[in-house]
Scaffold this motif. Structure first.
Motif, PDB file in Angstrom:
ATOM      1  N   ILE A 181       0.821  -1.226   0.000  1.00 48.03           N
ATOM      2  CA  ILE A 181       0.000   0.000   0.000  1.00 48.03           C
ATOM      3  C   ILE A 181       0.846   1.263   0.000  1.00 48.03           C
ATOM      4  CG2 ILE A 181      -2.016  -1.122   1.047  1.00 48.03           C
ATOM      5  CD1 ILE A 181      -1.239   0.136   3.741  1.00 48.03           C
ATOM      6  N   MET A 182       2.165   1.130   0.006  1.00 54.98           N
ATOM      7  CA  MET A 182       3.044   2.302   0.028  1.00 54.98           C
ATOM      8  C   MET A 182       2.971   3.077  -1.293  1.00 54.98           C
ATOM      9  SD  MET A 182       6.381   0.417   1.706  1.00 54.98           S
ATOM     10  CE  MET A 182       7.531   1.695   1.184  1.00 54.98           C
ATOM     11  N   THR A 183       3.057   4.389  -1.205  1.00 54.56           N
ATOM     12  CA  THR A 183       3.249   5.195  -2.423  1.00 54.56           C
ATOM     13  C   THR A 183       4.607   5.875  -2.302  1.00 54.56           C
ATOM     14  OG1 THR A 183       1.927   6.972  -1.418  1.00 54.56           O
ATOM     15  CG2 THR A 183       0.811   5.521  -2.976  1.00 54.56           C
ATOM     16  N   THR A 184       4.642   7.098  -1.789  1.00 54.68           N
ATOM     17  CA  THR A 184       5.941   7.747  -1.607  1.00 54.68           C
ATOM     18  C   THR A 184       6.523   7.474  -0.218  1.00 54.68           C
ATOM     19  OG1 THR A 184       4.732   9.750  -1.035  1.00 54.68           O
ATOM     20  CG2 THR A 184       5.562   9.582  -3.289  1.00 54.68           C
ATOM     21  N   ASP A 185       5.885   6.589   0.519  1.00 53.30           N
ATOM     22  CA  ASP A 185       6.417   6.184   1.830  1.00 53.30           C
ATOM     23  C   ASP A 185       7.817   5.606   1.648  1.00 53.30           C
ATOM     24  OD1 ASP A 185       3.590   5.603   3.648  1.00 53.30           O
ATOM     25  OD2 ASP A 185       3.441   5.659   1.475  1.00 53.30           O
ATOM     26  N   SER A 186       8.699   5.897   2.611  1.00 52.97           N
ATOM     27  CA  SER A 186      10.042   5.320   2.512  1.00 52.97           C
ATOM     28  C   SER A 186      10.092   3.948   3.157  1.00 52.97           C
ATOM     29  CB  SER A 186      11.068   6.252   3.163  1.00 52.97           C
ATOM     30  OG  SER A 186      10.929   6.242   4.566  1.00 52.97           O
ATOM     31  N   LYS A 187       9.087   3.617   3.967  1.00 52.51           N
ATOM     32  CA  LYS A 187       9.067   2.315   4.631  1.00 52.51           C
ATOM     33  C   LYS A 187       7.638   1.980   5.021  1.00 52.51           C
ATOM     34  CE  LYS A 187      11.786   4.217   7.741  1.00 52.51           C
ATOM     35  NZ  LYS A 187      12.527   4.681   8.906  1.00 52.51           N
ATOM     36  N   PRO A 188       7.347   0.677   5.181  1.00 51.16           N
ATOM     37  CA  PRO A 188       6.004   0.303   5.635  1.00 51.16           C
ATOM     38  C   PRO A 188       5.796   0.721   7.091  1.00 51.16           C
ATOM     39  CG  PRO A 188       7.349  -1.653   5.158  1.00 51.16           C
ATOM     40  CD  PRO A 188       8.223  -0.475   4.935  1.00 51.16           C
ATOM     41  N   LYS A 189       4.536   0.953   7.439  1.00 43.55           N
ATOM     42  CA  LYS A 189       4.193   1.315   8.818  1.00 43.55           C
ATOM     43  C   LYS A 189       3.279   0.239   9.391  1.00 43.55           C
ATOM     44  CE  LYS A 189       5.163   5.568   7.051  1.00 43.55           C
ATOM     45  NZ  LYS A 189       5.361   5.848   5.619  1.00 43.55           N
ATOM     46  N   THR A 190       3.720  -0.395  10.474  1.00 38.28           N
ATOM     47  CA  THR A 190       2.910  -1.423  11.128  1.00 38.28           C
ATOM     48  C   THR A 190       3.018  -1.246  12.631  1.00 38.28           C
ATOM     49  OG1 THR A 190       4.706  -3.041  11.304  1.00 38.28           O
ATOM     50  CG2 THR A 190       3.437  -3.046   9.249  1.00 38.28           C
ATOM     51  N   ALA A 191       2.015  -1.777  13.345  1.00 34.25           N
ATOM     52  CA  ALA A 191       2.030  -1.708  14.816  1.00 34.25           C
ATOM     53  C   ALA A 191       1.165  -2.821  15.364  1.00 34.25           C
ATOM     54  CB  ALA A 191       1.511  -0.350  15.296  1.00 34.25           C
ATOM     55  N   VAL A 192       1.546  -3.301  16.531  1.00 31.66           N
ATOM     56  CA  VAL A 192       0.798  -4.372  17.187  1.00 31.66           C
ATOM     57  C   VAL A 192       0.709  -4.067  18.688  1.00 31.66           C
ATOM     58  CG1 VAL A 192       0.783  -6.825  17.784  1.00 31.66           C
ATOM     59  CG2 VAL A 192       1.563  -6.111  15.507  1.00 31.66           C
ATOM     60  N   ALA A 193      -0.476  -4.258  19.238  1.00 33.62           N
ATOM     61  CA  ALA A 193      -0.646  -4.175  20.692  1.00 33.62           C
ATOM     62  C   ALA A 193      -1.158  -5.531  21.171  1.00 33.62           C
ATOM     63  CB  ALA A 193      -1.638  -3.072  21.058  1.00 33.62           C
ATOM     64  N   GLY A 194      -0.313  -6.264  21.887  1.00 30.86           N
ATOM     65  CA  GLY A 194      -0.713  -7.568  22.400  1.00 30.86           C
ATOM     66  C   GLY A 194      -1.281  -7.437  23.805  1.00 30.86           C
ATOM     67  N   ARG A 195      -2.406  -8.093  24.046  1.00 28.97           N
ATOM     68  CA  ARG A 195      -2.992  -8.090  25.383  1.00 28.97           C
ATOM     69  C   ARG A 195      -3.088  -9.532  25.861  1.00 28.97           C
ATOM     70  NH1 ARG A 195      -1.848  -3.428  24.891  1.00 28.97           N
ATOM     71  NH2 ARG A 195      -3.144  -1.618  25.414  1.00 28.97           N
ATOM     72  N   ASP A 196      -3.654  -9.731  27.000  1.00 31.60           N
ATOM     73  CA  ASP A 196      -3.741 -11.073  27.577  1.00 31.60           C
ATOM     74  C   ASP A 196      -4.772 -11.887  26.808  1.00 31.60           C
ATOM     75  OD1 ASP A 196      -3.362 -13.236  29.176  1.00 31.60           O
ATOM     76  OD2 ASP A 196      -4.575 -12.469  30.835  1.00 31.60           O
ATOM     77  N   GLY A 197      -4.306 -12.591  25.784  1.00 25.26           N
ATOM     78  CA  GLY A 197      -5.191 -13.465  25.041  1.00 25.26           C
ATOM     79  C   GLY A 197      -5.815 -12.862  23.796  1.00 25.26           C
ATOM     80  N   TRP A 198      -5.621 -11.567  23.550  1.00 20.53           N
ATOM     81  CA  TRP A 198      -6.140 -10.962  22.316  1.00 20.53           C
ATOM     82  C   TRP A 198      -5.164  -9.898  21.821  1.00 20.53           C
ATOM     83  CZ3 TRP A 198      -7.575  -5.725  22.739  1.00 20.53           C
ATOM     84  CH2 TRP A 198      -7.705  -5.249  24.053  1.00 20.53           C
ATOM     85  N   THR A 199      -5.329  -9.510  20.575  1.00 21.70           N
ATOM     86  CA  THR A 199      -4.342  -8.672  19.913  1.00 21.70           C
ATOM     87  C   THR A 199      -5.026  -7.654  18.997  1.00 21.70           C
ATOM     88  OG1 THR A 199      -2.717 -10.479  19.928  1.00 21.70           O
ATOM     89  CG2 THR A 199      -2.408  -8.750  18.266  1.00 21.70           C
ATOM     90  N   VAL A 200      -4.386  -6.487  18.854  1.00 22.56           N
ATOM     91  CA  VAL A 200      -4.776  -5.512  17.828  1.00 22.56           C
ATOM     92  C   VAL A 200      -3.548  -5.259  16.972  1.00 22.56           C
ATOM     93  CG1 VAL A 200      -5.599  -3.171  17.345  1.00 22.56           C
ATOM     94  CG2 VAL A 200      -6.474  -4.401  19.341  1.00 22.56           C
ATOM     95  N   GLY A 201      -3.678  -5.345  15.658  1.00 23.06           N
ATOM     96  CA  GLY A 201      -2.541  -5.079  14.773  1.00 23.06           C
ATOM     97  C   GLY A 201      -2.992  -4.225  13.608  1.00 23.06           C
ATOM     98  N   GLY A 202      -2.073  -3.420  13.050  1.00 18.95           N
ATOM     99  CA  GLY A 202      -2.495  -2.563  11.954  1.00 18.95           C
ATOM    100  C   GLY A 202      -1.377  -2.193  11.021  1.00 18.95           C
ATOM    101  N   MET A 203      -1.800  -1.669   9.875  1.00 18.93           N
ATOM    102  CA  MET A 203      -0.853  -1.138   8.896  1.00 18.93           C
ATOM    103  C   MET A 203      -1.403   0.199   8.402  1.00 18.93           C
ATOM    104  SD  MET A 203      -1.635  -3.457   5.499  1.00 18.93           S
ATOM    105  CE  MET A 203      -3.206  -3.373   4.624  1.00 18.93           C
ATOM    106  N   ALA A 204      -0.491   1.075   7.952  1.00 23.53           N
ATOM    107  CA  ALA A 204      -0.913   2.366   7.417  1.00 23.53           C
ATOM    108  C   ALA A 204       0.047   2.792   6.338  1.00 23.53           C
ATOM    109  CB  ALA A 204      -0.964   3.425   8.520  1.00 23.53           C
TER     110      ALA A 204
END
Lengths: 391, 391
Positions: free
Chosen positions: B149-172
């Motif tokens: 999904i990158m256009t003029t981005d110099s690098k991919p952007k990702t992030a993850v928040a792990g919790r006790d037994g569940w997770t949220v992850g994303g890209m931008a």
């Protein structure tokens, strides 16, 4: 001739030594009457410089006898001491004028300052300059006065509208509203027409709204912006208020165009005209959204007729402010309709952006109101001039 | 791991050939359930691209099963034909997914596009890419998806928040909101937490308001900006709504910070924090006024701790929006209180602006609310990148 084109005014501009460059830096303009009508429009910034606070009060009763203007220091963000400096300046000018036979109270002397923020003015230098300026007052001092209010301006800005038996003349400074923080806009307009204070106030508000306030590059006025109108009645003529407003608008429109043309670091002067809006206000708000888009301004610098950036900016205006159907928007740039119905129009390669003046016309297809807002392009020189030097 | 950090999601990113560079340009993310909850936040620009119109409708019932994203073309300002292209893409993806055993309706396939405005997408290329992406779907495809999904981005952007037994992850993606016209912000966040549609919608609105919407450089969203949240419930855990919102906010805050750090042409990342405002909204509006000032941004580029430009910008916010006494404002830049009570404070030469990150704290002395808005400086490279290339 600037502020001395109209009868009943004397002016001067001198080298006081506030500027380190040795250029003229203090102006005085005096209304010798018989009438002393005045009106003012001031910055709407809540951080207002001491001279703005003072001058707003001076003209609140519809009268001002004289104005002293200095470049080389804005007297902004200088606290109570800065206000005391302004007060002292007005008292000094009133006293010095009285010694020349002109009875003037300090409360009728407006003060304008422009230059760096956050520094106290060198008062001894300024007051000595005021004395010299008052000694030098003359009926042809308008051009010297216009020169002494310059900061980063490359040339003085003056305009005159002559009518049958009466005249409006003015001077302004400001190297483009592009840089309001360092390029405070100051403007003094004089007339020998016989007008009362209410007419002066209404005409000035209306004329400024359609001229100086439509030069817009980053959407905020500086701490010192001031427009003063002084009327002597010396012509003996009493024009119809609408005639007067038309002449005043002519002078302010000319000064506005000169400000745009002298904008720091700019390579294009851009007129964004929105047509077929529901109201003039709607047209103005859409035009302002476009003139405030850095992406649009950078594209024009690159001679790129980027209509996508034009309509993207238009699309940020809320519907309650400017009702229109976004899918109907047309955009022409320098006469070529590059966008038709919010889509691709004529060949963008037909657009010639090599000249300094650029005309963008946005058709909203929503009504019959029109407004034009002027701006400049966003250039390397703009960034350089506003980053390399403090102000 | 990006969007595949949470259980229940497969993703991929492939080279379809839309981009002339040969880089990855098509991503697909699929929610394999058991739950198919979704929520979206979209551009407020009235000129919205076809995929935004489509995807807004897709998530309006609180469900989405998959999203296809392409770079290399925004499909904006492309008229009814452009909308038909988006519709056709969703139908194609739904059909292809169904052939892999995943029963998906076209009305549950969101579509996101980013790239040049005003050009139709090369549909044959895009749909062949969609087929390849669907063939390549995997539980560890999140990083490839973030890359595509990158256009003029110099690098991919990702992030993850792990919790006790569940997770949220994303890209931008987005090379800074500095350039929203060419750098559309797209963001997809996944979670395996068990949340209902109402919780998803409320948490996303709240988290976006405090993170992505506080990255602000020229005040307008692009025609394509989209944030999608998809929840599979695959963890079997049902967190408290406030816990979920906190994890979502953590992921979006990380992605926002990465967007600022990768802003086109920027040399400083600037956090403007307004403290002691009457309300959080007032604090945010004052911070936005400062982050939108070209003069302030150019000063930071020049390593100039120009507090006059900070308070001048603050002073443009109307009193009814942010009540405060302008004469009380303090400003600190990188820890040095350069402005005290709207006047000169500590020695500005003590401010070190050589690092990339700049912290500006504005104290309004009016209440106890706080907000931070991020921006970048205004640089020669920004002007160059936005004038030398069309977009």
């Amino acid at each position: 001739m600037s502020v001395t084109a109209a009868q009943g005014f004397v002016a001067s501009g001198v080298v006081a030594g506030i500027k380190s460059t040795g250029a003229k830096d203090v102006s005085v303009v005096v209304n010798e009457g018989p009438s002393k009508v005045a009106a003012g429009v001031f910055t709407t910034n809540r951080i207002e410089a001491a001279p703005v606070t003072w001058s707003r009060e001076v003209v609140s009763d519809g009268r001002a006898d004289a104005v002293i203007l200095n470049s080389g220091g804005a007297n902004a963000c200088t606290g109570p001491e800065g206000f005391a400096d302004t007060h002292r300046t007005a008292e000094h000018v009133a006293h010095a004028l009285s010694q020349t036979g002109r009875e003037v109270g300090a409360g009728d002397v407006a003060v304008c300052s422009t230059g760096l923020i956050g520094l106290r003015l060198p008062m001894d230098t300024l007051l000595a300059g005021a004395d010299a300026a008052i000694t030098g007052l003359s009926h042809d001092g308008g051009d010297a006065a216009a020169e002494a209010i310059m900061t980063t301006d490359s040339k003085p800005k003056t305009a005159v509208a002559g009518r049958d038996g009466w005249t409006v003349g003015g001077m302004a400074k400001g190297a483009g509203m592009l840089a309001p923080g360092m390029a405070t806009m100051l403007c003094v307009v004089t007339t020998d027409a016989g007008i009362d204070a209410a007419t002066a106030k209404a005409a000035l508000a209306s004329a400024v709204a359609r001229t100086l306030n439509r030069v817009d590059s980053d959407g905020c006025m500086s701490t010192n912006d001031t427009v003063l109108l002084m009327a002597s009645g010396a012509s003996g003529q009493t024009p119809d208020p609408s005639q007067f407003e038309a002449a005043l608008t002519e002078v302010l429109a000319s000064l506005s165009r000169q400000l745009v043309a002298d904008a720091e670091g700019a390579s294009h002067d851009i007129a964004v005209t929105v047509v077929n809006a529901t109201t003039e206000h709607a047209a103005e708000e859409v035009a302002r959204a476009i003139t405030r888009s850095n992406l649009f301004k950078a594209a024009i610098f690159g001679n790129d007729p980027n209509w996508g950036r034009v309509i993207s900016a238009a699309g940020t205006v809320p519907e309650e402010v400017a009702p229109f159907d976004p899918t109907l928007i047309d955009v022409s740039i320098n006469g070529v309709q590059v966008c038709r119905a919010a889509g691709v129009g004529d060949d963008r390669d037909l657009v010639d952006l090599t000249g300094r003046e650029v005309t963008v016309v946005v058709d909203l297809h929503a009504g019959d109101a029109t407004a034009t807002v002027w701006t400049n392009d966003l250039t390397h020189d703009y960034v350089h001039e506003n980053s390399a030097y403090s102000s």
